[in-house]
Scaffold this active site. Sequence first.
Site, mmCIF file in Angstrom:
data_model
loop_
_atom_site.group_PDB
_atom_site.id
_atom_site.type_symbol
_atom_site.label_atom_id
_atom_site.label_comp_id
_atom_site.label_asym_id
_atom_site.label_seq_id
_atom_site.Cartn_x
_atom_site.Cartn_y
_atom_site.Cartn_z
ATOM 1 N N SER A 50 0.807 -1.219 0.000
ATOM 2 C CA SER A 50 0.000 0.000 0.000
ATOM 3 C C SER A 50 0.844 1.275 0.000
ATOM 4 O O SER A 50 0.374 2.324 -0.443
ATOM 5 C CB SER A 50 -0.934 0.003 1.218
ATOM 6 O OG SER A 50 -0.198 -0.179 2.415
ATOM 7 N N GLY A 87 -2.055 -4.419 1.213
ATOM 8 C CA GLY A 87 -2.132 -5.677 1.941
ATOM 9 C C GLY A 87 -1.135 -6.722 1.500
ATOM 10 O O GLY A 87 -1.098 -7.821 2.064
ATOM 11 N N ASN A 115 4.010 -5.589 5.830
ATOM 12 C CA ASN A 115 2.814 -6.334 6.247
ATOM 13 C C ASN A 115 3.168 -7.661 6.904
ATOM 14 O O ASN A 115 2.437 -8.139 7.773
ATOM 15 C CB ASN A 115 1.891 -6.566 5.044
ATOM 16 C CG ASN A 115 1.196 -5.292 4.607
ATOM 17 O OD1 ASN A 115 0.763 -4.498 5.433
ATOM 18 N ND2 ASN A 115 1.098 -5.072 3.305
ATOM 19 N N ASP A 198 -4.444 6.559 10.396
ATOM 20 C CA ASP A 198 -4.073 5.194 10.799
ATOM 21 C C ASP A 198 -2.647 5.128 11.350
ATOM 22 O O ASP A 198 -2.230 4.119 11.917
ATOM 23 C CB ASP A 198 -4.242 4.199 9.648
ATOM 24 C CG ASP A 198 -3.367 4.518 8.426
ATOM 25 O OD1 ASP A 198 -2.391 5.279 8.557
ATOM 26 O OD2 ASP A 198 -3.668 3.985 7.338
ATOM 27 N N HIS A 201 0.226 5.036 7.018
ATOM 28 C CA HIS A 201 0.377 5.460 5.620
ATOM 29 C C HIS A 201 0.619 6.962 5.529
ATOM 30 O O HIS A 201 -0.112 7.751 6.140
ATOM 31 C CB HIS A 201 -0.867 5.082 4.816
ATOM 32 C CG HIS A 201 -1.112 3.612 4.760
ATOM 33 N ND1 HIS A 201 -1.969 2.974 5.628
ATOM 34 C CD2 HIS A 201 -0.594 2.652 3.959
ATOM 35 C CE1 HIS A 201 -1.982 1.676 5.360
ATOM 36 N NE2 HIS A 201 -1.157 1.459 4.353
#
Length: 222
Positions: A50, A87, A115, A198, A201
């Site tokens: 991402s 993801g 991830n 979040d 990012h």
Amino acid sequence: MLNKLFAILFIPIVIFSCTSPKEEKASKDQPNKEKEMESQKKVILFFGNSLTAGYGIELEHSFVGLVAQRIDSLDMDYRVINAGLSGETTASGLSRLEWFLEEEPDIFVLELGANDGLRGITLSETKKNLKAIIQTVRTQYPETTILLAGMQIPPNMGQEYIKEFQEIYPAVALEENVELIPFLLEGVAGNPDLNLPDGIHPTEEGHLIVFDTVWKYLEDLL
């Protein structure tokens, strides 16, 4: 009188009928020429998750989009392909790699592993997959330059895991003899002003800093 009128009316028609097909052909040929010229450019392939995909912002404002804009502004003979997928883990990246290698990259930027760390995946598995991705690229295209983007993970995973995770990237770069960006999110990670709510990012401003970090290493390879 009719003859004169006929001559006046006829001249524009003759001129139009003579020039129109050429103009129409040139108009049709132009996109084909541009497409052909674009396809002949060398390829920089960004392969990641991402962060590469520019999660939460417009694609052109992601660090990959900014790289493409810089290359265009410098009129360099490269085109940029964004193969980021939100993801993505190292395992899923390895499984979809072959499809993107059809692009025959001249420079391959590998940005995966974050991830894996956030999910607590076994570190030996992450390292094995990163090496497998690099080896797959190199087997098909020995002349391709590979740039590995190093990552770090938040402190909630435990100090030992964090330390071992961080050490994966320089180890892989050394063992596989590839270029290394020590930490992709240098100056951005952990700063709430440069990240989306979040906390993971980057914002557009954050991606500008990531772009500067990437360009520092990428520019020497172009």
